[in-house]
Design a protein around this motif. Structure first.
Motif, PDB file in Angstrom:
ATOM      1  N   LEU A  98      -2.784  -6.056  -6.902  1.00 32.66           N
ATOM      2  CA  LEU A  98      -4.139  -6.240  -7.442  1.00 32.66           C
ATOM      3  C   LEU A  98      -5.166  -6.324  -6.321  1.00 32.66           C
ATOM      4  N   GLU A  99      -4.830  -7.040  -5.252  1.00 27.60           N
ATOM      5  CA  GLU A  99      -5.751  -7.177  -4.123  1.00 27.60           C
ATOM      6  C   GLU A  99      -6.074  -5.823  -3.499  1.00 27.60           C
ATOM      7  N   LYS A 100      -5.082  -4.918  -3.485  1.00 28.92           N
ATOM      8  CA  LYS A 100      -5.275  -3.586  -2.914  1.00 28.92           C
ATOM      9  C   LYS A 100      -5.774  -2.575  -3.954  1.00 28.92           C
ATOM     10  N   GLU A 101      -6.021  -3.049  -5.178  1.00 32.26           N
ATOM     11  CA  GLU A 101      -6.484  -2.208  -6.285  1.00 32.26           C
ATOM     12  C   GLU A 101      -5.514  -1.063  -6.567  1.00 32.26           C
ATOM     13  N   ILE A 102      -4.234  -1.424  -6.585  1.00 29.04           N
ATOM     14  CA  ILE A 102      -3.181  -0.463  -6.917  1.00 29.04           C
ATOM     15  C   ILE A 102      -2.820  -0.670  -8.381  1.00 29.04           C
ATOM     16  N   TYR A 103      -3.079   0.310  -9.205  1.00 19.52           N
ATOM     17  CA  TYR A 103      -2.908   0.168 -10.646  1.00 19.52           C
ATOM     18  C   TYR A 103      -1.840   1.099 -11.217  1.00 19.52           C
ATOM     19  N   TYR A 104      -0.999   1.611 -10.358  1.00 13.29           N
ATOM     20  CA  TYR A 104       0.104   2.455 -10.826  1.00 13.29           C
ATOM     21  C   TYR A 104       1.269   2.290  -9.874  1.00 13.29           C
TER      22      TYR A 104
ATOM     23  N   MET B 235      -5.772  -0.327 -18.475  1.00 10.29           N
ATOM     24  CA  MET B 235      -5.278  -0.691 -19.807  1.00 10.29           C
ATOM     25  C   MET B 235      -3.757  -0.616 -19.858  1.00 10.29           C
ATOM     26  N   CYS B 236      -3.153   0.334 -19.168  1.00 15.22           N
ATOM     27  CA  CYS B 236      -1.690   0.398 -19.096  1.00 15.22           C
ATOM     28  C   CYS B 236      -1.132  -0.827 -18.375  1.00 15.22           C
ATOM     29  N   CYS B 237      -1.806  -1.228 -17.282  1.00 13.34           N
ATOM     30  CA  CYS B 237      -1.368  -2.421 -16.551  1.00 13.34           C
ATOM     31  C   CYS B 237      -1.453  -3.664 -17.433  1.00 13.34           C
ATOM     32  N   LEU B 238      -2.562  -3.788 -18.154  1.00 14.01           N
ATOM     33  CA  LEU B 238      -2.713  -4.934 -19.052  1.00 14.01           C
ATOM     34  C   LEU B 238      -1.703  -4.878 -20.195  1.00 14.01           C
ATOM     35  N   ALA B 239      -1.379  -3.683 -20.655  1.00 15.00           N
ATOM     36  CA  ALA B 239      -0.363  -3.548 -21.698  1.00 15.00           C
ATOM     37  C   ALA B 239       0.961  -4.112 -21.212  1.00 15.00           C
ATOM     38  N   MET B 240       1.300  -3.858 -19.951  1.00 16.74           N
ATOM     39  CA  MET B 240       2.524  -4.404 -19.386  1.00 16.74           C
ATOM     40  C   MET B 240       2.439  -5.921 -19.229  1.00 16.74           C
ATOM     41  N   GLN B 241       1.247  -6.424 -18.933  1.00 19.93           N
ATOM     42  CA  GLN B 241       1.088  -7.884 -18.845  1.00 19.93           C
ATOM     43  C   GLN B 241       1.262  -8.511 -20.226  1.00 19.93           C
TER      44      GLN B 241
ATOM     45  N   GLU C 298       0.819  -1.212   0.000  1.00 21.72           N
ATOM     46  CA  GLU C 298       0.000   0.000   0.000  1.00 21.72           C
ATOM     47  C   GLU C 298       0.855   1.264   0.000  1.00 21.72           C
ATOM     48  N   ARG C 299       2.124   1.157   0.348  1.00 18.84           N
ATOM     49  CA  ARG C 299       2.962   2.366   0.325  1.00 18.84           C
ATOM     50  C   ARG C 299       3.155   2.884  -1.098  1.00 18.84           C
ATOM     51  N   LEU C 300       2.909   2.031  -2.093  1.00 18.05           N
ATOM     52  CA  LEU C 300       2.993   2.477  -3.483  1.00 18.05           C
ATOM     53  C   LEU C 300       1.883   3.469  -3.824  1.00 18.05           C
ATOM     54  N   GLU C 301       0.807   3.474  -3.041  1.00 17.64           N
ATOM     55  CA  GLU C 301      -0.263   4.444  -3.276  1.00 17.64           C
ATOM     56  C   GLU C 301       0.216   5.862  -2.954  1.00 17.64           C
ATOM     57  N   GLU C 302       1.148   5.976  -2.007  1.00 14.28           N
ATOM     58  CA  GLU C 302       1.678   7.283  -1.628  1.00 14.28           C
ATOM     59  C   GLU C 302       2.892   7.661  -2.470  1.00 14.28           C
ATOM     60  N   ASP C 303       3.694   6.672  -2.830  1.00 12.35           N
ATOM     61  CA  ASP C 303       4.898   6.918  -3.621  1.00 12.35           C
ATOM     62  C   ASP C 303       5.014   5.806  -4.657  1.00 12.35           C
TER      63      ASP C 303
END
Length: 367
Positions: A84-90, A123-129, A54-59
């Motif tokens: 994915l579980e935390k719905e972090i998409y960036y 869509m960016c996340c899926l592009a990386m997948q 979850e720290r990725l949500e802040e940084d």
């Protein structure tokens, strides 16, 4: 010595306003330290990141995540599942080559969302997948857009470019980057000629009258560059004074080392202000091809100081791939030259290639 720059970098000698290391040498030093992490140190940092994702949500570009990805090439399925579980998409790189269960979770989230911003991130996340199921989903959304598409600027095929690929109207995939990456490092240019940066030419730019340069020459016959699939010498030529404002600049090459710039440049042609002596200084640079490959995201590091061939670039703005002026197909990313590495200017020069038509494109981004 100038009063404006009273100090020099203790490693490379660059003039500075402060004592110590310049930005480039400091970044290089830190990168060497990270590359020297032991397997135990790598595991410790990865475990901590998974546990506290979850720290990725802040940084989003958490230092541990950045170092694991860029310097060690670690794309962890466990980290992708936790995000994915935390719905972090960036950042979308979290999901690079993620396993099928993660992909399916991203697809479900994309098909369920009604928010355009969330759809864009997904869509960016899926592009990386980037697997065939992802292509199928993005193609379906391009042919049958959801309501949120009206709030986005581009189609799913353009979002796919984030992951280094795209697809045409027939659903055929086109790979836009190479899965091998080599750095350009300081070395002996007299002994290693596989890559050459900023070589002066005698011909001149018709716009600003400055000398043209072979901004990058690569010998595809060298074993390190076999991944390019080019049995010969590729040369990208441009006007260094005009190319930062060209959208883009093109040149043509032949595999015997021949090259020619394509004029006119469009948008913001440089003014007639040629300074041959200044340009000659940049030819005296130490860059050669690295001896070993590095992770594909090595050149995408946020310090923006590395020149690389292949892999992923450091996009300062959005991913930007130009069409070949001959065949119209999207060109393939080849290399990036950090202008700061040459002390030339700010920003990055991106070099793309159409191997079939033997065309090079060059364009510039900066903050």
């Amino acid at each position: 010595m100038s009063a404006i720059y009273p100090y020099n970098c203790t490693v490379c000698g660059r003039e500075l306003r402060y004592q110590g290391l310049c930005w480039h040498c400091k970044a290089e030093q830190e990168r060497r330290e990270v590359m020297a992490w032991t397997p135990e140190e790598i595991e410790e940092r990865l475990s901590g990141l998974i546990e506290h994702v979850e720290r990725l949500e802040e940084d989003a570009w958490d230092k541990d995540f950045q170092n694991l990805l860029h310097c060690h090439g670690i794309c962890s399925p466990e980290l992708a599942r936790a995000a994915l579980e935390k719905e972090i998409y960036y950042p979308p790189e979290l999901y690079y080559h993620a396993p099928a269960d993660v992909r399916d979770g991203l697809v479900r989230a994309l098909l369920e969302t009604e928010d355009a911003g969330t759809a864009g991130h997904l869509m960016c996340c899926l592009a990386m997948q980037g697997d065939d199921r992802t292509l199928e989903v993005l193609r379906e959304l391009e042919e049958h857009p959801r309501p949120w598409r009206k709030e986005l600027y581009v189609d799913p095929s353009v979002y796919a470019q984030t992951g280094g690929w795209t697809f045409d109207k027939a659903g055929q995939r086109r790979q836009l980057n190479f899965d091998t990456c080599y750095p350009l490092i300081k070395g002996d240019r007299g002994k290693d000629t596989a890559a050459r940066v900023f070589r002066l030419r005698e011909d001149r730019c018709p716009h600003c009258k400055g000398r043209l340069v072979d901004i990058l020459t690569l010998d595809g016959r060298d074993r390190r560059l076999e991944f390019l699939g080019l049995n010969g010498v590729v040369t990208a030529v441009c006007c260094p004074g005009c190319v930062p404002w060209a959208e883009p600049a093109y040149s043509r090459f032949t595999l015997d080392g021949g090259s020619e710039a394509v004029f006119p440049y469009f948008q913001g042609e440089g003014e007639e202000d040629s300074d041959d002596e200044m340009i000659e200084e940049y030819e005296d640079n130490p860059y050669v091809l690295g001896t070993e490959p590095v992770p594909v995201f090595y050149g995408a590091g946020l310090d923006g100081t590395t020149c690389t061939v292949g892999g992923f670039p450091f996009w300062i703005q959005d991913a930007q791939y130009y069409p070949c002026p001959d065949c119209g197909r999207t060109m393939k990313y080849l290399a990036q030259i950090q202008w700061g590495a040459l002390d030339f200017m700010e920003g990055t020069l991106y070099i793309e290639i159409c191997p079939d038509c033997q065309v090079i494109s060059m364009h510039h981004q900066q903050t």
